[in-house]
Scaffold this motif. Structure first.
Motif, PDB file in Angstrom:
ATOM      1  N   VAL A  20     -10.354  -0.796   2.443  1.00  0.00           N
ATOM      2  CA  VAL A  20      -9.188  -0.598   3.316  1.00  0.00           C
ATOM      3  C   VAL A  20      -8.710  -1.946   3.891  1.00  0.00           C
ATOM      4  CG1 VAL A  20      -8.486   0.370   5.544  1.00  0.00           C
ATOM      5  CG2 VAL A  20      -9.720   1.785   3.915  1.00  0.00           C
ATOM      6  N   LEU A  21      -9.675  -2.760   4.327  1.00  0.00           N
ATOM      7  CA  LEU A  21      -9.315  -4.050   4.921  1.00  0.00           C
ATOM      8  C   LEU A  21      -8.845  -5.040   3.860  1.00  0.00           C
ATOM      9  CD1 LEU A  21     -12.126  -4.318   7.603  1.00  0.00           C
ATOM     10  CD2 LEU A  21      -9.682  -3.924   7.997  1.00  0.00           C
ATOM     11  N   LYS A  22      -9.447  -4.962   2.680  1.00  0.00           N
ATOM     12  CA  LYS A  22      -9.024  -5.840   1.587  1.00  0.00           C
ATOM     13  C   LYS A  22      -7.550  -5.581   1.249  1.00  0.00           C
ATOM     14  CE  LYS A  22     -11.624  -6.274  -2.243  1.00  0.00           C
ATOM     15  NZ  LYS A  22     -12.219  -5.663  -3.460  1.00  0.00           N
ATOM     16  N   MET A  23      -7.172  -4.293   1.146  1.00  0.00           N
ATOM     17  CA  MET A  23      -5.795  -3.977   0.764  1.00  0.00           C
ATOM     18  C   MET A  23      -4.811  -4.286   1.899  1.00  0.00           C
ATOM     19  SD  MET A  23      -6.629  -3.567  -2.145  1.00  0.00           S
ATOM     20  CE  MET A  23      -4.987  -3.527  -2.847  1.00  0.00           C
ATOM     21  N   TRP A  79      -3.673   3.729   0.265  1.00  0.00           N
ATOM     22  CA  TRP A  79      -2.846   2.654   0.824  1.00  0.00           C
ATOM     23  C   TRP A  79      -1.533   2.587   0.067  1.00  0.00           C
ATOM     24  CZ3 TRP A  79      -3.320  -0.288  -3.652  1.00  0.00           C
ATOM     25  CH2 TRP A  79      -4.554  -0.199  -4.334  1.00  0.00           C
ATOM     26  N   GLY A  80      -0.464   2.238   0.775  1.00  0.00           N
ATOM     27  CA  GLY A  80       0.832   2.254   0.102  1.00  0.00           C
ATOM     28  C   GLY A  80       1.908   1.414   0.767  1.00  0.00           C
ATOM     29  N   VAL A  81       2.842   0.982  -0.066  1.00  0.00           N
ATOM     30  CA  VAL A  81       4.105   0.403   0.402  1.00  0.00           C
ATOM     31  C   VAL A  81       5.227   0.994  -0.442  1.00  0.00           C
ATOM     32  CG1 VAL A  81       3.080  -1.784   1.151  1.00  0.00           C
ATOM     33  CG2 VAL A  81       4.079  -1.622  -1.139  1.00  0.00           C
ATOM     34  N   SER A  82       6.442   0.949   0.082  1.00  0.00           N
ATOM     35  CA  SER A  82       7.537   1.651  -0.576  1.00  0.00           C
ATOM     36  C   SER A  82       8.801   0.791  -0.663  1.00  0.00           C
ATOM     37  CB  SER A  82       7.866   2.921   0.212  1.00  0.00           C
ATOM     38  OG  SER A  82       8.491   2.561   1.427  1.00  0.00           O
ATOM     39  N   THR A  83       9.862   1.405  -1.193  1.00  0.00           N
ATOM     40  CA  THR A  83      11.165   0.738  -1.295  1.00  0.00           C
ATOM     41  C   THR A  83      11.736   0.382   0.078  1.00  0.00           C
ATOM     42  OG1 THR A  83      11.904   3.005  -1.790  1.00  0.00           O
ATOM     43  CG2 THR A  83      12.112   1.400  -3.541  1.00  0.00           C
ATOM     44  N   ARG A  84      11.082   0.864   1.137  1.00  0.00           N
ATOM     45  CA  ARG A  84      11.396   0.444   2.486  1.00  0.00           C
ATOM     46  C   ARG A  84      11.343  -1.082   2.635  1.00  0.00           C
ATOM     47  NH1 ARG A  84       8.899   1.955   8.126  1.00  0.00           N
ATOM     48  NH2 ARG A  84      10.823   2.987   8.654  1.00  0.00           N
ATOM     49  N   LEU A  85      10.476  -1.707   1.822  1.00  0.00           N
ATOM     50  CA  LEU A  85      10.343  -3.163   1.896  1.00  0.00           C
ATOM     51  C   LEU A  85      11.664  -3.857   1.550  1.00  0.00           C
ATOM     52  CD1 LEU A  85       6.825  -3.884   0.335  1.00  0.00           C
ATOM     53  CD2 LEU A  85       7.454  -3.617   2.732  1.00  0.00           C
ATOM     54  N   VAL A  86      12.488  -3.219   0.715  1.00  0.00           N
ATOM     55  CA  VAL A  86      13.812  -3.783   0.412  1.00  0.00           C
ATOM     56  C   VAL A  86      14.634  -3.814   1.695  1.00  0.00           C
ATOM     57  CG1 VAL A  86      15.952  -3.478  -0.899  1.00  0.00           C
ATOM     58  CG2 VAL A  86      13.741  -3.036  -2.011  1.00  0.00           C
ATOM     59  N   ILE A 108      -7.982   3.274  -8.299  1.00  0.00           N
ATOM     60  CA  ILE A 108      -6.747   3.614  -9.008  1.00  0.00           C
ATOM     61  C   ILE A 108      -5.512   3.455  -8.113  1.00  0.00           C
ATOM     62  CG2 ILE A 108      -5.422   5.609  -9.902  1.00  0.00           C
ATOM     63  CD1 ILE A 108      -7.852   6.465 -11.457  1.00  0.00           C
ATOM     64  N   ASN A 109      -4.457   2.936  -8.739  1.00  0.00           N
ATOM     65  CA  ASN A 109      -3.147   2.861  -8.077  1.00  0.00           C
ATOM     66  C   ASN A 109      -2.147   3.610  -8.935  1.00  0.00           C
ATOM     67  OD1 ASN A 109      -0.981   1.662  -6.319  1.00  0.00           O
ATOM     68  ND2 ASN A 109      -0.394   0.758  -8.275  1.00  0.00           N
ATOM     69  N   GLN A 110      -1.138   4.220  -8.290  1.00  0.00           N
ATOM     70  CA  GLN A 110      -0.027   4.721  -9.105  1.00  0.00           C
ATOM     71  C   GLN A 110       1.306   4.288  -8.509  1.00  0.00           C
ATOM     72  OE1 GLN A 110       0.675   8.854  -9.914  1.00  0.00           O
ATOM     73  NE2 GLN A 110       1.067   9.423  -7.797  1.00  0.00           N
ATOM     74  N   GLY A 151      -2.355   3.647  -3.647  1.00  0.00           N
ATOM     75  CA  GLY A 151      -3.701   3.409  -4.151  1.00  0.00           C
ATOM     76  C   GLY A 151      -4.605   4.515  -3.629  1.00  0.00           C
ATOM     77  N   HIS A 152      -5.501   4.996  -4.470  1.00  0.00           N
ATOM     78  CA  HIS A 152      -6.443   6.040  -4.066  1.00  0.00           C
ATOM     79  C   HIS A 152      -7.812   5.677  -4.604  1.00  0.00           C
ATOM     80  CE1 HIS A 152      -3.397   8.871  -2.573  1.00  0.00           C
ATOM     81  NE2 HIS A 152      -2.646   8.356  -3.506  1.00  0.00           N
TER      82      HIS A 152
END
Ligand code: ZN
Length: 493
Positions: free
Chosen positions: A190-193, A274-281, A149-151, A176-177
């Motif tokens: 973990v490695l796939k993501m 696993w996660g990414v955020s608006t930091r990528l902007v 699952i991802n949110q 993702g959890h």
């Protein structure tokens, strides 16, 4: 250089803030540390989100949504987790306000003591605890696994020193959890993501990254191992652009989540997040932009092409617009374009506006161009300009966008490689990390005391132990104990 944008060479931090403002990406909020994401900034986040969402679904994940509020006791169940997040939590203690009937008080409303919550609620800083409390209900047998699952959500981490997109008290992200039957399944997830993040960073953001493992002291609170991707910004500082955590059985134990294996045994479940955020902007701004404003990789630019028609009177306007309408209809449907025929701005003003906003290609077309069956095409990244025949324009746009995507990546990779060094003397390291000159690959014994000394004395950190590290005997830059490979260090955002 555009008016109002500080030069990078003058003051990089100011330049960053100026570019964010000039590109109209975000604004400061009335609440300190929070951020208003303006339409152009949000459109960029939507591009990021759309690509990642597709990549997550292609790797078997589904989206769900969990609540914003977490009972305080949940956060406390995993010891390291609560220790890591306790200092930056927003806590809800009351559920309503009451009109103040004290005539001597200037406050119109006060907290209603009767509305004090029985259990205080934490505004999620991350969602492991609430999600694992639910997984306990959903997982009984090996047949219920894996859960992938991802949110997409907002989270709150109370920050004292904030910067638009890079560090804000509330930010948007995906988390993702996943739950698995075996440690091997969890580790491959973990490695796939991590691989998904690396592909996204390099192929879409046009930012080369190092993939590696965080040291014990830098890992996620509650994880067994944290993997990350690290990118170099134009000021040669590191930006962590994504993390993928192997949580082992820590959250399964904290929430007592077991499953019956095929052999009939009760086992604790294995977890990842696993996660990414608006930091990528922020990363996109800092990796590619220049003293004129925003520069965006075509694959993520909300507007790839802007058409600026040029005319002097109504007759010319009608003639030019007729050609423009025909032209854009002949283009591939996935080209994201905008026609700017506002009559209250001059063409030069519009050129500058779209340059600041990071539109990849500008098409200029006036009455004479219409007669000649051609347009002027200008590229944002290198400033090149050329005349193109209308019947060749679609192919040319396609090629220019592809070339620009590669150019940005190559430029960023060259910059990073030219500013990544191996250094063996701590004196040299201390001197060269000050500015900083770049990333430094050093030998480290693995002891957290040596790591802490580096951080205390230089403000630099071990960014990661690279995954594709080559074996090389050396001695720790601090204590001279043996080391078998180099780690990547740098100053970081
Ligand atoms: Zn050492």
């Amino acid at each position: 250089m555009a008016k109002g944008i500080t030069r990078r060479s003058e003051d990089y931090a100011r330049w960053y803030t100026d570019v964010v403002a000039a590109a109209d990406l975000a604004d400061y909020s009335p609440v300190k540390g929070c951020m208003v994401i303006k339409p152009h900034g949000y459109a960029l986040w939507e591009q990021i989100k759309a690509v990642l969402d597709r990549m997550f679904k292609e790797t078997g994940h589904v989206n769900a949504y969990f609540p914003l509020f977490i009972p305080k006791s949940f956060l406390c169940r995993e010891a390291e987790h609560v220790a890591g997040f306790a200092k930056e939590c927003a806590v809800v203690t009351h559920s309503r306000l009451k009109a103040n009937d004290d005539p001597n008080s200037s406050e119109k409303v006060i907290v209603d003591e009767a509305s004090k919550l029985e259990e205080e609620l934490v505004v999620r800083p991350t969602s492991e605890t609430i999600i694992w409390s639910m997984y306990k209900k959903w997982i009984q047998s090996y047949r219920d696994l894996p859960i992938l699952i991802n949110q997409w959500a907002n989270v709150v981490r109370w920050e004292m020193r904030t910067r638009l997109f890079l560090r804000t008290t509330e930010f948007l992200w995906q988390e993702g959890h996943t739950a698995h039957a075996t440690p091997d399944d969890a580790e491959s997830e973990v490695l796939k993501m991590l691989g998904v993040y690396q592909t996204f960073a390099e192929e879409f953001m046009a930012i080369p990254v190092y993939a590696g493992i965080k040291t014990e002291s830098e890992k996620f609170a509650g994880a067994e191992r944290t993997y990350c991707i690290e990118a170099m910004m134009q000021d040669k500082k590191a930006l962590q652009a994504g993390t993928s955590h192997n949580l082992g059985q820590n959250f399964a134990r904290a929430f007592d989540v077991t499953y019956q294996s095929e052999a009939g045994k009760q086992e604790y479940v294995w977890a990842t997040s696993w996660g990414v955020s608006t930091r990528l902007v922020g990363a996109l701004v800092m990796a590619h932009s220049d003293d004129t404003g925003l520069v965006l990789p075509p694959k993520l630019a909300p507007i790839q092409v802007v058409v600026v028609p040029i005319w002097k009177n109504d007759e010319e306007h009608a003639k030019v617009m007729e050609t423009v309408t025909g032209l854009v209809q002949s283009w591939d449907k996935d080209i994201r374009f905008k026609i700017d025929d506002r009559d209250y701005y001059r063409p030069g003003w519009k050129f500058n506006e779209w340059e600041k906003k990071g539109v990849c290609i500008r098409i200029e077309i006036g009455p004479r161009d219409v007669e000649n069956g051609e347009v002027v095409l200008a590229c944002r990244d290198d400033g090149s300009k050329s005349k193109i025949q209308n019947n060749q324009l679609n192919d040319r746009l396609r090629n220019e966008l592809n070339d620009m995507q590669s150019r940005l990546f190559e430029r960023a990779r060259k910059f990073r490689d030219e500013h990544t060094f191996e250094v063996d003397s701590y004196e040299d390291f201390k001197r060269r990390i000050e500015a900083p000159e770049g990333f430094f690959n050093i030998h480290w014994c693995g002891d957290s005391k040596c790591e802490a000394k580096i951080q205390e004395e230089t403000k630099a950190t071990i960014r990661c132990i690279p995954l594709n590290k080559k074996h090389e005997s050396g001695e720790c830059i601090i204590c001279k104990q043996p080391s078998s490979a180099r780690v990547i260090t740098g100053k970081a955002y």
